[in-house]
Design a protein around this motif. Structure first.
Motif, PDB file in Angstrom:
ATOM      1  N   THR A   1      80.506   2.188  74.629  1.00 45.15           N
ATOM      2  CA  THR A   1      80.047   1.353  73.527  1.00 45.15           C
ATOM      3  C   THR A   1      80.567   1.939  72.225  1.00 45.15           C
ATOM      4  O   THR A   1      80.588   3.160  72.054  1.00 45.15           O
ATOM      5  CB  THR A   1      78.510   1.306  73.512  1.00 45.15           C
ATOM      6  N   ALA A   2      80.973   1.069  71.321  1.00 42.76           N
ATOM      7  CA  ALA A   2      81.451   1.517  70.012  1.00 42.76           C
ATOM      8  C   ALA A   2      80.818   0.651  68.933  1.00 42.76           C
ATOM      9  O   ALA A   2      80.755  -0.574  69.068  1.00 42.76           O
ATOM     10  CB  ALA A   2      82.973   1.401  69.936  1.00 42.76           C
ATOM     11  N   VAL A   3      80.341   1.303  67.884  1.00 40.76           N
ATOM     12  CA  VAL A   3      79.827   0.575  66.727  1.00 40.76           C
ATOM     13  C   VAL A   3      80.737   0.861  65.548  1.00 40.76           C
ATOM     14  O   VAL A   3      81.239   1.969  65.399  1.00 40.76           O
ATOM     15  CB  VAL A   3      78.362   0.932  66.389  1.00 40.76           C
ATOM     16  N   ALA A   4      80.942  -0.147  64.734  1.00 38.26           N
ATOM     17  CA  ALA A   4      81.738   0.006  63.514  1.00 38.26           C
ATOM     18  C   ALA A   4      80.781   0.011  62.331  1.00 38.26           C
ATOM     19  O   ALA A   4      79.962  -0.905  62.190  1.00 38.26           O
ATOM     20  CB  ALA A   4      82.750  -1.122  63.379  1.00 38.26           C
ATOM     21  N   ILE A   5      80.897   1.042  61.514  1.00 38.08           N
ATOM     22  CA  ILE A   5      80.048   1.243  60.345  1.00 38.08           C
ATOM     23  C   ILE A   5      80.950   1.287  59.115  1.00 38.08           C
ATOM     24  O   ILE A   5      81.968   1.977  59.116  1.00 38.08           O
ATOM     25  CB  ILE A   5      79.293   2.590  60.450  1.00 38.08           C
ATOM     26  N   ASP A   6      80.567   0.566  58.056  1.00 35.48           N
ATOM     27  CA  ASP A   6      81.315   0.638  56.801  1.00 35.48           C
ATOM     28  C   ASP A   6      81.145   2.041  56.229  1.00 35.48           C
ATOM     29  O   ASP A   6      80.020   2.474  55.967  1.00 35.48           O
ATOM     30  CB  ASP A   6      80.787  -0.407  55.822  1.00 35.48           C
TER      31      ASP A   6
ATOM     32  N   GLY B   1      95.359   3.934  63.697  1.00 39.69           N
ATOM     33  CA  GLY B   1      94.384   3.994  62.613  1.00 39.69           C
ATOM     34  C   GLY B   1      93.643   2.679  62.403  1.00 39.69           C
ATOM     35  O   GLY B   1      92.870   2.540  61.461  1.00 39.69           O
ATOM     36  N   LEU B   2      93.869   1.717  63.291  1.00 43.67           N
ATOM     37  CA  LEU B   2      93.183   0.429  63.242  1.00 43.67           C
ATOM     38  C   LEU B   2      92.356   0.253  64.512  1.00 43.67           C
ATOM     39  O   LEU B   2      92.790   0.649  65.601  1.00 43.67           O
ATOM     40  CB  LEU B   2      94.187  -0.722  63.115  1.00 43.67           C
ATOM     41  N   ALA B   3      91.166  -0.334  64.382  1.00 44.42           N
ATOM     42  CA  ALA B   3      90.244  -0.446  65.512  1.00 44.42           C
ATOM     43  C   ALA B   3      90.760  -1.406  66.575  1.00 44.42           C
ATOM     44  O   ALA B   3      91.083  -2.557  66.283  1.00 44.42           O
ATOM     45  CB  ALA B   3      88.880  -0.891  65.017  1.00 44.42           C
ATOM     46  N   HIS B   4      90.819  -0.903  67.799  1.00 46.87           N
ATOM     47  CA  HIS B   4      91.166  -1.682  68.980  1.00 46.87           C
ATOM     48  C   HIS B   4      89.983  -1.635  69.934  1.00 46.87           C
ATOM     49  O   HIS B   4      89.295  -0.616  70.013  1.00 46.87           O
ATOM     50  CB  HIS B   4      92.397  -1.097  69.687  1.00 46.87           C
TER      51      HIS B   4
ATOM     52  N   LYS C   1      90.176  -0.496  59.239  1.00 44.45           N
ATOM     53  CA  LYS C   1      90.906   0.757  59.118  1.00 44.45           C
ATOM     54  C   LYS C   1      89.935   1.887  59.444  1.00 44.45           C
ATOM     55  O   LYS C   1      88.895   2.033  58.815  1.00 44.45           O
ATOM     56  CB  LYS C   1      91.455   0.925  57.701  1.00 44.45           C
ATOM     57  N   VAL C   2      90.289   2.667  60.451  1.00 41.66           N
ATOM     58  CA  VAL C   2      89.392   3.716  60.922  1.00 41.66           C
ATOM     59  C   VAL C   2      89.580   4.975  60.083  1.00 41.66           C
ATOM     60  O   VAL C   2      90.678   5.525  60.004  1.00 41.66           O
ATOM     61  CB  VAL C   2      89.625   4.011  62.422  1.00 41.66           C
ATOM     62  N   ILE C   3      88.499   5.403  59.453  1.00 38.46           N
ATOM     63  CA  ILE C   3      88.484   6.606  58.639  1.00 38.46           C
ATOM     64  C   ILE C   3      88.130   7.812  59.493  1.00 38.46           C
ATOM     65  O   ILE C   3      88.698   8.893  59.339  1.00 38.46           O
ATOM     66  CB  ILE C   3      87.476   6.470  57.476  1.00 38.46           C
ATOM     67  N   GLU C   4      87.193   7.613  60.422  1.00 35.91           N
ATOM     68  CA  GLU C   4      86.693   8.714  61.249  1.00 35.91           C
ATOM     69  C   GLU C   4      86.070   8.130  62.507  1.00 35.91           C
ATOM     70  O   GLU C   4      85.489   7.049  62.478  1.00 35.91           O
ATOM     71  CB  GLU C   4      85.627   9.468  60.438  1.00 35.91           C
ATOM     72  N   ILE C   5      86.208   8.853  63.614  1.00 37.08           N
ATOM     73  CA  ILE C   5      85.535   8.479  64.857  1.00 37.08           C
ATOM     74  C   ILE C   5      84.524   9.573  65.175  1.00 37.08           C
ATOM     75  O   ILE C   5      84.893  10.747  65.290  1.00 37.08           O
ATOM     76  CB  ILE C   5      86.512   8.313  66.033  1.00 37.08           C
ATOM     77  N   ARG C   6      83.271   9.174  65.302  1.00 36.71           N
ATOM     78  CA  ARG C   6      82.215  10.109  65.681  1.00 36.71           C
ATOM     79  C   ARG C   6      81.803   9.828  67.121  1.00 36.71           C
ATOM     80  O   ARG C   6      81.893   8.702  67.596  1.00 36.71           O
ATOM     81  CB  ARG C   6      81.010   9.974  64.747  1.00 36.71           C
ATOM     82  N   VAL C   7      81.351  10.872  67.792  1.00 32.94           N
ATOM     83  CA  VAL C   7      80.996  10.795  69.204  1.00 32.94           C
ATOM     84  C   VAL C   7      79.532  11.194  69.351  1.00 32.94           C
ATOM     85  O   VAL C   7      79.106  12.181  68.754  1.00 32.94           O
ATOM     86  CB  VAL C   7      81.888  11.750  70.031  1.00 32.94           C
ATOM     87  N   ASP C   8      78.770  10.442  70.149  1.00 36.63           N
ATOM     88  CA  ASP C   8      77.371  10.821  70.343  1.00 36.63           C
ATOM     89  C   ASP C   8      77.259  12.032  71.263  1.00 36.63           C
ATOM     90  O   ASP C   8      78.255  12.516  71.800  1.00 36.63           O
ATOM     91  CB  ASP C   8      76.529   9.640  70.822  1.00 36.63           C
ATOM     92  N   CYS C   9      76.041  12.525  71.430  1.00 36.78           N
ATOM     93  CA  CYS C   9      75.800  13.808  72.106  1.00 36.78           C
ATOM     94  C   CYS C   9      76.342  13.876  73.529  1.00 36.78           C
ATOM     95  O   CYS C   9      76.841  14.928  73.934  1.00 36.78           O
ATOM     96  CB  CYS C   9      74.311  14.146  72.091  1.00 36.78           C
ATOM     97  N   ASP C  10      76.258  12.796  74.293  1.00 38.41           N
ATOM     98  CA  ASP C  10      76.775  12.858  75.662  1.00 38.41           C
ATOM     99  C   ASP C  10      78.064  12.065  75.836  1.00 38.41           C
ATOM    100  O   ASP C  10      78.488  11.796  76.948  1.00 38.41           O
ATOM    101  CB  ASP C  10      75.721  12.458  76.686  1.00 38.41           C
TER     102      ASP C  10
ATOM    103  N   GLU D   1      86.955   1.138  57.083  1.00 38.29           N
ATOM    104  CA  GLU D   1      87.128   0.410  55.832  1.00 38.29           C
ATOM    105  C   GLU D   1      87.531  -1.004  56.232  1.00 38.29           C
ATOM    106  O   GLU D   1      88.649  -1.232  56.694  1.00 38.29           O
ATOM    107  CB  GLU D   1      88.227   1.069  54.998  1.00 38.29           C
ATOM    108  N   PRO D   2      86.613  -1.975  56.078  1.00 37.88           N
ATOM    109  CA  PRO D   2      86.924  -3.339  56.510  1.00 37.88           C
ATOM    110  C   PRO D   2      87.815  -4.059  55.504  1.00 37.88           C
ATOM    111  O   PRO D   2      87.658  -3.917  54.299  1.00 37.88           O
ATOM    112  CB  PRO D   2      85.549  -4.007  56.595  1.00 37.88           C
ATOM    113  N   ALA D   3      88.751  -4.841  56.027  1.00 32.02           N
ATOM    114  CA  ALA D   3      89.627  -5.670  55.178  1.00 32.02           C
ATOM    115  C   ALA D   3      89.159  -7.106  55.258  1.00 32.02           C
ATOM    116  O   ALA D   3      89.897  -8.001  55.636  1.00 32.02           O
ATOM    117  CB  ALA D   3      91.076  -5.533  55.635  1.00 32.02           C
TER     118      ALA D   3
END
Length: 127
Positions: free
Chosen positions: A27-32, A56-59, A80-89, A98-100
């Motif tokens: 699962t992936a969530v996109a956050i501004d 660098g663009l979300a697929h 435009k993906v600035i950073e990818i964070r991963v949850d604990c597991d 950054e949404p266009a």
């Protein structure tokens, strides 16, 4: 490496080891990244993660269409993906983007533009 070692490495280590579900997805969530607003929820397979990191663009992987897609490939409303964070597991990703343009295909800023009212109906909210 035992299962416990694998879990310890996944939860405490520095290796990126996504835990895909039985369909090969996370699962992936996109956050501004500027506002912190939740924009959308989608799913990624290994190829979508790789393409996102390369471009660098979300697929994402479309479960309904059974194919890869780049957010905004037809509308131009790319993420435009600035950073990818991963949850604990490592079974969920948070894409700081950054949404266009609007994130939702309905042209709403966020896909989460309605809430459940007290009577059980949906009501539109400003996001």
């Amino acid at each position: 490496m035992s299962v416990d070692d694998d879990s310890l490495q996944r939860e405490q280590g520095t290796a990126f080891m996504p835990r895909f579900d039985s369909q090969g997805l996370v699962t992936a969530v996109a956050i501004d990244h500027r506002t912190g607003q939740l924009l959308m929820l989608a799913h990624m397979d290994a190829e979508a993660i790789a393409r996102t990191r390369e471009t660098g663009l979300a697929h994402f992987w479309s479960r309904s269409r059974k194919k890869q897609w780049m957010k905004g490939e037809t509308s131009g409303h790319v993420l435009k993906v600035i950073e990818i964070r991963v949850d604990c597991d490592q079974d969920a990703l948070e894409l700081r983007v950054e949404p266009a343009g609007p994130a939702c295909h309905t042209l709403a800023t966020s896909c989460f533009y309605r809430r459940i009212a007290a009577d059980g109906s949906l009501e539109r909210i400003e996001v």
